[in-house]
Structure formats: structure tokens, C-alpha cells
Design an enzyme around this catalytic site. Sequence first.
Site, PDB file in Angstrom:
ATOM      1  N   SER A  48     -31.427  -7.067  17.636  1.00  0.00           N
ATOM      2  CA  SER A  48     -32.689  -7.605  16.911  1.00  0.00           C
ATOM      3  C   SER A  48     -32.782  -7.369  15.403  1.00  0.00           C
ATOM      4  O   SER A  48     -33.704  -7.968  14.811  1.00  0.00           O
ATOM      5  CB  SER A  48     -33.740  -7.201  17.979  1.00  0.00           C
ATOM      6  OG  SER A  48     -33.696  -7.537  19.202  1.00  0.00           O
ATOM      7  N   GLY A 229     -34.508 -13.220  14.811  1.00  0.00           N
ATOM      8  CA  GLY A 229     -34.642 -14.577  14.244  1.00  0.00           C
ATOM      9  C   GLY A 229     -36.209 -15.083  14.386  1.00  0.00           C
ATOM     10  O   GLY A 229     -36.960 -14.214  15.142  1.00  0.00           O
ATOM     11  N   CYS A 255     -39.319  -9.139  24.738  1.00  0.00           N
ATOM     12  CA  CYS A 255     -39.621  -9.485  23.167  1.00  0.00           C
ATOM     13  C   CYS A 255     -39.209 -10.811  22.674  1.00  0.00           C
ATOM     14  O   CYS A 255     -40.080 -11.731  22.886  1.00  0.00           O
ATOM     15  CB  CYS A 255     -38.661  -8.499  22.461  1.00  0.00           C
ATOM     16  SG  CYS A 255     -39.025  -8.157  20.766  1.00  0.00           S
ATOM     17  N   PHE A 256     -37.950 -11.268  22.189  1.00  0.00           N
ATOM     18  CA  PHE A 256     -37.785 -12.474  21.942  1.00  0.00           C
ATOM     19  C   PHE A 256     -37.984 -13.401  23.150  1.00  0.00           C
ATOM     20  O   PHE A 256     -38.412 -14.663  22.983  1.00  0.00           O
ATOM     21  CB  PHE A 256     -36.272 -12.669  21.278  1.00  0.00           C
ATOM     22  CG  PHE A 256     -36.096 -13.942  20.291  1.00  0.00           C
ATOM     23  CD1 PHE A 256     -36.740 -14.229  19.206  1.00  0.00           C
ATOM     24  CD2 PHE A 256     -35.340 -14.740  21.204  1.00  0.00           C
ATOM     25  CE1 PHE A 256     -36.297 -15.295  18.496  1.00  0.00           C
ATOM     26  CE2 PHE A 256     -34.842 -16.191  20.502  1.00  0.00           C
ATOM     27  CZ  PHE A 256     -35.653 -16.352  19.320  1.00  0.00           C
ATOM     28  N   GLN A 259     -41.119 -14.673  23.686  1.00  0.00           N
ATOM     29  CA  GLN A 259     -41.855 -15.753  22.727  1.00  0.00           C
ATOM     30  C   GLN A 259     -41.037 -16.899  23.226  1.00  0.00           C
ATOM     31  O   GLN A 259     -41.955 -17.962  23.287  1.00  0.00           O
ATOM     32  CB  GLN A 259     -41.346 -15.407  21.309  1.00  0.00           C
ATOM     33  CG  GLN A 259     -41.910 -14.004  20.601  1.00  0.00           C
ATOM     34  CD  GLN A 259     -41.027 -13.291  19.535  1.00  0.00           C
ATOM     35  OE1 GLN A 259     -40.159 -14.091  19.329  1.00  0.00           O
ATOM     36  NE2 GLN A 259     -41.477 -12.141  19.178  1.00  0.00           N
ATOM     37  N   ASN A 297     -39.839  -3.678  18.474  1.00  0.00           N
ATOM     38  CA  ASN A 297     -39.074  -4.256  17.215  1.00  0.00           C
ATOM     39  C   ASN A 297     -39.460  -5.823  17.325  1.00  0.00           C
ATOM     40  O   ASN A 297     -38.526  -6.323  17.862  1.00  0.00           O
ATOM     41  CB  ASN A 297     -37.757  -4.162  17.583  1.00  0.00           C
ATOM     42  CG  ASN A 297     -36.837  -4.849  16.472  1.00  0.00           C
ATOM     43  OD1 ASN A 297     -37.426  -5.067  15.333  1.00  0.00           O
ATOM     44  ND2 ASN A 297     -35.653  -4.807  16.660  1.00  0.00           N
ATOM     45  N   GLY A 299     -41.102  -9.057  14.677  1.00  0.00           N
ATOM     46  CA  GLY A 299     -41.690  -9.471  13.586  1.00  0.00           C
ATOM     47  C   GLY A 299     -42.735 -10.829  13.656  1.00  0.00           C
ATOM     48  O   GLY A 299     -43.354 -11.278  12.824  1.00  0.00           O
ATOM     49  N   HIS A 353     -40.439  -3.035  24.349  1.00  0.00           N
ATOM     50  CA  HIS A 353     -39.151  -2.673  25.025  1.00  0.00           C
ATOM     51  C   HIS A 353     -39.391  -1.397  26.180  1.00  0.00           C
ATOM     52  O   HIS A 353     -39.171  -0.429  25.836  1.00  0.00           O
ATOM     53  CB  HIS A 353     -38.102  -2.272  24.023  1.00  0.00           C
ATOM     54  CG  HIS A 353     -37.880  -3.592  23.262  1.00  0.00           C
ATOM     55  ND1 HIS A 353     -36.978  -4.227  23.417  1.00  0.00           N
ATOM     56  CD2 HIS A 353     -38.465  -3.658  21.849  1.00  0.00           C
ATOM     57  CE1 HIS A 353     -36.900  -5.023  22.332  1.00  0.00           C
ATOM     58  NE2 HIS A 353     -37.871  -4.699  21.401  1.00  0.00           N
ATOM     59  N   GLU A 355     -36.923  -1.121  28.168  1.00  0.00           N
ATOM     60  CA  GLU A 355     -35.627  -0.505  28.531  1.00  0.00           C
ATOM     61  C   GLU A 355     -35.226   0.549  27.284  1.00  0.00           C
ATOM     62  O   GLU A 355     -34.195   1.138  27.162  1.00  0.00           O
ATOM     63  CB  GLU A 355     -34.641  -1.551  28.149  1.00  0.00           C
ATOM     64  CG  GLU A 355     -34.047  -2.117  26.847  1.00  0.00           C
ATOM     65  CD  GLU A 355     -35.098  -3.026  26.257  1.00  0.00           C
ATOM     66  OE1 GLU A 355     -34.925  -3.466  24.918  1.00  0.00           O
ATOM     67  OE2 GLU A 355     -36.333  -3.102  26.622  1.00  0.00           O
TER      68      GLU A 355
END
Length: 380
Positions: A48, A229, A255-256, A259, A297, A299, A353, A355
Site C-alpha cells: 500500500s 493508489g 482499506c482499499f 473504498q 494506512n 490517503g 487494518h 490484520e
Amino acid sequence: MKRRPAILVLEDGRTFHGEAYGSVGETFGEAVFNTGMTGYQETLTDPSYHRQVVVQTAPHIGNTGVNGEDDESDRIWVAGYVVRDPARISSNWRADGGLEDRLAAEGVVGISGVDTRALTRHLRERGAMRVGISSVEDDPAALLERVRRSPQMVGANLSDEVTTAKPYVVEAEGEHRFTVAAVDLGIKRNVPRRLAARGVTTHVLPAGSTIEDLLATGADAVFFSPGPGDPATADGPVALAREVLARRIPLFGICFGSQILGRALGFGTYKLGYGHRGINQPVLDRATGKVEVTSHNHGFAVQVPGAGAGAVVPDQVIQTEFGGVQVSHVCLNDNVVEGLRGVDIPAFTVQYHPEAAAGPHDADYLFDRFAELIEGRKNA
């Protein structure tokens, strides 16, 4: 030992001088700061962080060296590394090498001797931005010109650059209970390990996989992984998530992956000013009222209807094409959406996270929640 001089130049022109740390050379990326005091090896090898230059706010880095067990992938992914006081020696019974030697071996350009407190304050006030580090260029103006020509994180489609080249399987520990198809958008090794501990066999698949690829594994559920990204560019994974939702296959995203689900449900995403990165972020689980200390983590974040930047996130059910959805978790620092839960569909996500290695482990229960969701669906 006398070190080679190095400079760090932000895209707004702010310049810091220091010494080369790791590989000698030049690098560019997005400058972000991480507040974790432990786990630097996990940070460095987290996909990431691809194309990001990580500023460690903890002043002493490298104290415990590096080892062959704690990597979250098969390489270091950060574009560059910024520390204040690197350890002169490492001391840990598990260490099999030093951090700087590892950075140099993998060609990671870094800088040490930087006032990371001043740099972090600058990024908090001005936001994450492009940066260059060089130990071969001594002219800040020349480096600044190259920084401003480097790519931005907004609009960056990076999943294909970090995903696995071919599928692989992580077997369940002990008795096999379920099979999960994990879409690798930048997965960390500890995700299938946490699933394996619960009797789950995980098929890790490339980011470009189709719904037919997922179904061919015989999966009882689907997992969308963390990754780097801009989620606004991830049209392929979003379309795949919509296929999973339409078939009412249990889905968990981190996380990603959170999204991606948000976009699949029709929500937008936006870039945070300086992001959440570290292992000390307080998050409220609205279902239990429990506050968890969590590892982050990211953005970017999900934008739900009725919630502006910093505004209190509504807790009512939001109607989508696939049924009702609720915001399940909220960051207590800034009210950012940190999780989604389907009311009418077997899907949930978190933006942080569970994990996390080296911790904290407050949110590890979410893997139990995933297993319970799968079991409930199979028994329905």
C-alpha cells in the site's frame, strides 16, 4: 562513518538537508508520515506504500534490525524513506541484518538526520504532497523542478503494479472450514494467515480477475484486499465487486477494498489532507460502542451522503441499489468513514487494518466476524 550529503525537497519548495541513508541516488513519490513507533519492517514491505516516501515520526529507527519473518510481501515497496536518528547498531535476537543494509540492497533511497518533527508538522498543515530525495544532486531548485514533473497520487491506478502475477493458495490451519477468494490489490501476508488460523483456505487472485475466476475456486466468500493508489481509478475491481454483491456472495474488504465496496454501492471517494498512517488511530465500532486502537494506512476515504469533511457521519440506513447500508465504524479524530456494513446484503468492510502486524490487535475479531458471516450464509 562520514555519510554522503542528501537533500529532500517538497513540491512547495520546502527543503531539508541531511545525509544519505540506504541507497545513494534519487527518488520521487508522495510524502506521507507514519506515527508508528514499532513495525518499520512491516511498513516498508506493505504494498500500500507503493510510490510513497515515508517519513517516520518516531526519532529512532532501525533499533531491532530486520529479519526474514516479518515482511508483509516479497520486497520493500516504499519509494523513499526519511528518518531522524538511524540506529548505529541493531539489537534483537531475531535480527539477521541491519535496516540500512536492507534498504541499500533493494535500492531504496533514503535520508537521515532530518528534523522529522518539523517535516511532519509541515505535511499536517499543507497536506501530503510530492517530494524528491537526492544524494546525487546538491541544487534544491533543480530537484524541485523534477519533483513538480513527477506523477501525483490523485488519478494513480497502481493495483496492477503490486498484484500477484498468478494465483496461489494459502491453506487453512487444522480443519478446513471455508474457502475464500481474495482479490489481490496489494495484499499483505498476514491477511491469509489470519484467515488460515480460522480454518479458511484462501485463493489469492490477481487484481484483474473476473467473476468466473472467483467462482472457479469454489469460494464461499470473497475478500478485497488493501492496496495503493486512487480508488476512483479502480473501475475493474469495482465492477467485480458489483458482480459479487449481485450474487449475494459474502464479502469482506479492508482499506482499499473498503473504498472499492463504497464505489460499488454508488458512493464517492475523496483524498484526505494528509491521510491516516500509524498504529494508534481511535475508531468507534458503532455496533458495540467499543473504541479500538487501530493500524491505518490510507490517503483516500469513502464519501457517504449527508457527511461532509469533518462532519458527524449519519448512522441511519442508507439505501443503495443493493439494499440498505450503514456506516459501521468512524474515526474519532476526524469523523472519517472507517467501515461499511450491509443491512440487506452479506457484506462489510473496514478502512483500517485488523490484520496489523506488529499490532495493535484490537480489531482482530473482524476475521471472526467474517467467518461467522460465511457460516451464517451457508446455513441459511
